[in-house]
Design a protein around this motif. Structure first.
Motif, PDB file in Angstrom:
ATOM      1  N   GLY A  37       2.565   9.188 -17.559  1.00 40.35           N
ATOM      2  CA  GLY A  37       3.416   8.222 -16.881  1.00 40.35           C
ATOM      3  C   GLY A  37       2.679   6.968 -16.462  1.00 40.35           C
ATOM      4  O   GLY A  37       1.609   6.645 -16.989  1.00 40.35           O
ATOM      5  N   ALA A  38       3.252   6.256 -15.472  1.00 47.44           N
ATOM      6  CA  ALA A  38       2.694   4.982 -15.010  1.00 47.44           C
ATOM      7  C   ALA A  38       1.987   5.184 -13.675  1.00 47.44           C
ATOM      8  O   ALA A  38       2.451   5.948 -12.822  1.00 47.44           O
ATOM      9  N   PHE A  39       0.864   4.460 -13.508  1.00 49.37           N
ATOM     10  CA  PHE A  39       0.060   4.563 -12.296  1.00 49.37           C
ATOM     11  C   PHE A  39      -0.275   3.167 -11.783  1.00 49.37           C
ATOM     12  O   PHE A  39      -0.434   2.221 -12.571  1.00 49.37           O
ATOM     13  N   VAL A  40      -0.387   3.048 -10.478  1.00 52.76           N
ATOM     14  CA  VAL A  40      -0.845   1.788  -9.902  1.00 52.76           C
ATOM     15  C   VAL A  40      -2.283   1.568 -10.334  1.00 52.76           C
ATOM     16  O   VAL A  40      -3.097   2.500 -10.327  1.00 52.76           O
ATOM     17  N   ALA A  41      -2.594   0.340 -10.735  1.00 50.89           N
ATOM     18  CA  ALA A  41      -3.954   0.033 -11.183  1.00 50.89           C
ATOM     19  C   ALA A  41      -4.952   0.295 -10.056  1.00 50.89           C
ATOM     20  O   ALA A  41      -4.643   0.096  -8.881  1.00 50.89           O
ATOM     21  N   GLU A  42      -6.147   0.773 -10.422  1.00 53.42           N
ATOM     22  CA  GLU A  42      -7.175   1.037  -9.420  1.00 53.42           C
ATOM     23  C   GLU A  42      -7.601  -0.246  -8.717  1.00 53.42           C
ATOM     24  O   GLU A  42      -7.877  -0.271  -7.529  1.00 53.42           O
ATOM     25  N   THR A  43      -7.660  -1.333  -9.485  1.00 55.71           N
ATOM     26  CA  THR A  43      -7.996  -2.638  -8.922  1.00 55.71           C
ATOM     27  C   THR A  43      -6.828  -3.572  -9.185  1.00 55.71           C
ATOM     28  O   THR A  43      -6.581  -3.957 -10.330  1.00 55.71           O
ATOM     29  N   VAL A  44      -6.089  -3.914  -8.148  1.00 54.23           N
ATOM     30  CA  VAL A  44      -4.916  -4.776  -8.299  1.00 54.23           C
ATOM     31  C   VAL A  44      -5.363  -6.224  -8.230  1.00 54.23           C
ATOM     32  O   VAL A  44      -6.045  -6.623  -7.281  1.00 54.23           O
ATOM     33  N   PRO A  45      -5.025  -7.048  -9.246  1.00 52.80           N
ATOM     34  CA  PRO A  45      -5.425  -8.462  -9.220  1.00 52.80           C
ATOM     35  C   PRO A  45      -4.782  -9.217  -8.075  1.00 52.80           C
ATOM     36  O   PRO A  45      -3.694  -8.863  -7.614  1.00 52.80           O
ATOM     37  N   ALA A  46      -5.485 -10.250  -7.603  1.00 53.72           N
ATOM     38  CA  ALA A  46      -4.934 -11.080  -6.523  1.00 53.72           C
ATOM     39  C   ALA A  46      -3.654 -11.755  -6.998  1.00 53.72           C
ATOM     40  O   ALA A  46      -3.545 -12.173  -8.150  1.00 53.72           O
ATOM     41  N   ARG A  47      -2.678 -11.864  -6.107  1.00 53.83           N
ATOM     42  CA  ARG A  47      -1.420 -12.510  -6.457  1.00 53.83           C
ATOM     43  C   ARG A  47      -1.599 -14.022  -6.517  1.00 53.83           C
ATOM     44  O   ARG A  47      -2.263 -14.609  -5.680  1.00 53.83           O
ATOM     45  N   GLY A  83       0.804  -1.220   0.000  1.00 55.96           N
ATOM     46  CA  GLY A  83       0.000   0.000   0.000  1.00 55.96           C
ATOM     47  C   GLY A  83       0.832   1.263   0.000  1.00 55.96           C
ATOM     48  O   GLY A  83       0.288   2.367  -0.038  1.00 55.96           O
ATOM     49  N   ASP A  84       2.180   1.149   0.039  1.00 58.41           N
ATOM     50  CA  ASP A  84       3.025   2.334  -0.052  1.00 58.41           C
ATOM     51  C   ASP A  84       2.800   3.046  -1.389  1.00 58.41           C
ATOM     52  O   ASP A  84       2.919   4.274  -1.478  1.00 58.41           O
ATOM     53  N   LEU A  85       2.547   2.257  -2.401  1.00 62.58           N
ATOM     54  CA  LEU A  85       2.093   2.790  -3.688  1.00 62.58           C
ATOM     55  C   LEU A  85       0.641   2.351  -3.834  1.00 62.58           C
ATOM     56  O   LEU A  85       0.366   1.190  -4.128  1.00 62.58           O
ATOM     57  N   GLY A  86      -0.280   3.253  -3.571  1.00 57.13           N
ATOM     58  CA  GLY A  86      -1.693   2.892  -3.511  1.00 57.13           C
ATOM     59  C   GLY A  86      -2.382   2.924  -4.859  1.00 57.13           C
ATOM     60  O   GLY A  86      -1.832   3.425  -5.854  1.00 57.13           O
ATOM     61  N   PRO A  87      -3.599   2.389  -4.932  1.00 58.43           N
ATOM     62  CA  PRO A  87      -4.374   2.383  -6.181  1.00 58.43           C
ATOM     63  C   PRO A  87      -4.494   3.782  -6.769  1.00 58.43           C
ATOM     64  O   PRO A  87      -4.827   4.748  -6.063  1.00 58.43           O
ATOM     65  N   GLY A  88      -4.172   3.895  -8.051  1.00 63.48           N
ATOM     66  CA  GLY A  88      -4.274   5.170  -8.742  1.00 63.48           C
ATOM     67  C   GLY A  88      -3.086   6.089  -8.552  1.00 63.48           C
ATOM     68  O   GLY A  88      -3.004   7.145  -9.191  1.00 63.48           O
ATOM     69  N   GLN A  89      -2.136   5.719  -7.694  1.00 65.40           N
ATOM     70  CA  GLN A  89      -0.993   6.593  -7.430  1.00 65.40           C
ATOM     71  C   GLN A  89       0.008   6.532  -8.572  1.00 65.40           C
ATOM     72  O   GLN A  89       0.276   5.477  -9.142  1.00 65.40           O
ATOM     73  N   ARG A  90       0.566   7.699  -8.902  1.00 64.48           N
ATOM     74  CA  ARG A  90       1.552   7.756  -9.981  1.00 64.48           C
ATOM     75  C   ARG A  90       2.889   7.229  -9.491  1.00 64.48           C
ATOM     76  O   ARG A  90       3.348   7.576  -8.395  1.00 64.48           O
ATOM     77  N   LEU A  91       3.530   6.400 -10.316  1.00 62.96           N
ATOM     78  CA  LEU A  91       4.860   5.899  -9.986  1.00 62.96           C
ATOM     79  C   LEU A  91       5.894   6.977 -10.271  1.00 62.96           C
ATOM     80  O   LEU A  91       5.648   7.900 -11.061  1.00 62.96           O
ATOM     81  N   PRO A  92       7.063   6.874  -9.664  1.00 62.34           N
ATOM     82  CA  PRO A  92       8.157   7.791 -10.021  1.00 62.34           C
ATOM     83  C   PRO A  92       8.467   7.675 -11.512  1.00 62.34           C
ATOM     84  O   PRO A  92       8.189   6.655 -12.142  1.00 62.34           O
ATOM     85  N   THR A  93       9.042   8.724 -12.059  1.00 61.82           N
ATOM     86  CA  THR A  93       9.414   8.692 -13.469  1.00 61.82           C
ATOM     87  C   THR A  93      10.521   7.673 -13.714  1.00 61.82           C
ATOM     88  O   THR A  93      11.220   7.252 -12.775  1.00 61.82           O
ATOM     89  N   GLU A  94      10.674   7.285 -14.954  1.00 64.30           N
ATOM     90  CA  GLU A  94      11.741   6.342 -15.299  1.00 64.30           C
ATOM     91  C   GLU A  94      13.096   6.860 -14.836  1.00 64.30           C
ATOM     92  O   GLU A  94      13.904   6.124 -14.266  1.00 64.30           O
ATOM     93  N   GLN A  95      13.345   8.151 -15.079  1.00 68.05           N
ATOM     94  CA  GLN A  95      14.644   8.710 -14.720  1.00 68.05           C
ATOM     95  C   GLN A  95      14.834   8.718 -13.209  1.00 68.05           C
ATOM     96  O   GLN A  95      15.934   8.462 -12.707  1.00 68.05           O
ATOM     97  N   ALA A  96      13.760   8.969 -12.462  1.00 65.47           N
ATOM     98  CA  ALA A  96      13.871   8.971 -11.001  1.00 65.47           C
ATOM     99  C   ALA A  96      14.217   7.575 -10.491  1.00 65.47           C
ATOM    100  O   ALA A  96      15.020   7.417  -9.563  1.00 65.47           O
ATOM    101  N   ILE A  97      13.631   6.540 -11.093  1.00 66.37           N
ATOM    102  CA  ILE A  97      13.929   5.161 -10.683  1.00 66.37           C
ATOM    103  C   ILE A  97      15.364   4.808 -11.053  1.00 66.37           C
ATOM    104  O   ILE A  97      16.081   4.163 -10.282  1.00 66.37           O
ATOM    105  N   VAL A  98      15.794   5.243 -12.243  1.00 67.45           N
ATOM    106  CA  VAL A  98      17.184   5.020 -12.651  1.00 67.45           C
ATOM    107  C   VAL A  98      18.135   5.637 -11.632  1.00 67.45           C
ATOM    108  O   VAL A  98      19.107   5.011 -11.185  1.00 67.45           O
ATOM    109  N   ASN A  99      17.858   6.877 -11.231  1.00 70.82           N
ATOM    110  CA  ASN A  99      18.730   7.572 -10.288  1.00 70.82           C
ATOM    111  C   ASN A  99      18.751   6.887  -8.924  1.00 70.82           C
ATOM    112  O   ASN A  99      19.792   6.830  -8.257  1.00 70.82           O
ATOM    113  N   ALA A 100      17.590   6.371  -8.498  1.00 69.80           N
ATOM    114  CA  ALA A 100      17.497   5.777  -7.164  1.00 69.80           C
ATOM    115  C   ALA A 100      18.107   4.391  -7.093  1.00 69.80           C
ATOM    116  O   ALA A 100      18.684   4.004  -6.077  1.00 69.80           O
TER     117      ALA A 100
END
Length: 251
Positions: free
Chosen positions: A77-87, A32-49
């Motif tokens: 950009g990329a967003f967490v799906a509103e409804t995340v499928p069961a693992r 839940g740190d990245l919640g439904p509908g939340q925008r992910l960091p940009t590609e460049q931000a992930i590269v840097n991190a």
């Protein structure tokens, strides 16, 4: 610090490139740190991190998108799906780090395969019985073959015996669940090669005899005996692991 930055800050450098980055982001979504509908960091931000390449980031995001965990929006950009499928349930053999972990898997197998043996005795068709018999014959032939690899002898045939029994229940879900276990068949985690030749042969003969008892009960259509024989077989495997754990602690 924004919610997005906080979640991003928890992303650690991926040790195995794409697979590691996928696992890290997936864990953020699952927690839940990245919640439904939340925008992910940009590609460049992930590269840097993380220190991985942009290609690795794109492959990881593509994998998450294929699993339905994220969506992409043109220009946003990329967003967490509103409804995340069961693992999906899976057992990763590489994460079974201790004998205790394997003992837990064996307990799960006991709960599933004991009942499956009884159902197989009640429901098996002549063709399914023939497949179990053929798998058992192949196992006996494999463990009797001269020059066989001590660590792997009969493993595939052992697996085939168990899977044929589950298939004979007439319930496809049993076999599908068993496929999760196919990387953690007990002997794959027992140091068979460390045993003496005589001990190894006794061990494999005992496994063959246990299989034979299960087969005889299924052939006779005796569900109670089939459950009992399967319980004995898997309980002995569990006990062997418990003994190994005790020896390791004593050492």
């Amino acid at each position: 610090m924004s919610a997005e930055s906080a979640a991003f800050g928890a992303i650690r450098k991926a040790p195995n490139l794409t697979a590691g980055l996928v696992e890290t982001l997936e864990a953020q979504i699952a927690s839940g740190d990245l919640g439904p509908g939340q925008r992910l960091p940009t590609e460049q931000a992930i590269v840097n991190a993380t220190g991985v390449s942009r290609t690795v980031v794109r492959e990881a995001l593509a994998s998450l998108r294929a699993r339905g965990l994220i969506t992409t929006r043109q220009g946003l950009g990329a967003f967490v799906a509103e409804t995340v499928p069961a693992r999906s349930f899976a057992i990763d053999a590489e994460k079974l780090e201790s004998i205790g972990d394997v003992l837990q898997v064996l307990e799960l197998r006991l709960s599933i395969e004991v009942e499956a043996a009884g159902l197989a005795a009640e429901r098996r068709s002549p063709e399914e019985l023939a497949r179990i018999e053929a798998a058992q014959a192949a196992f006996l032939a494999a463990i009797s073959a001269p020059g066989a690899d001590a660590e792997t002898v009969g493993l595939g045939e052992d697996l085939a015996v168990h899977r044929a029994i589950l298939a004979a229940t007439g319930n496809s879900y049993f076999a599908r669940v068993f496929d999760v276990f196919n990387v953690v068949i007990p002997r794959q985690r027992i140091p068979v090669a460390a045993l003496s030749q005589a001990e190894r042969e006794r061990h494999l003969r005992r496994v063959g005899q246990e299989h034979q008892a299960i087969l005889a009960a299924i052939r006779a259509g005796d569900a109670t005996a089939a459950r009992r024989a399967m319980r004995v077989h898997l309980t002995r495997a569990r006990d062997r692991y418990a003994a190994l754990r005790s020896e390791a602690k004593a050492g």
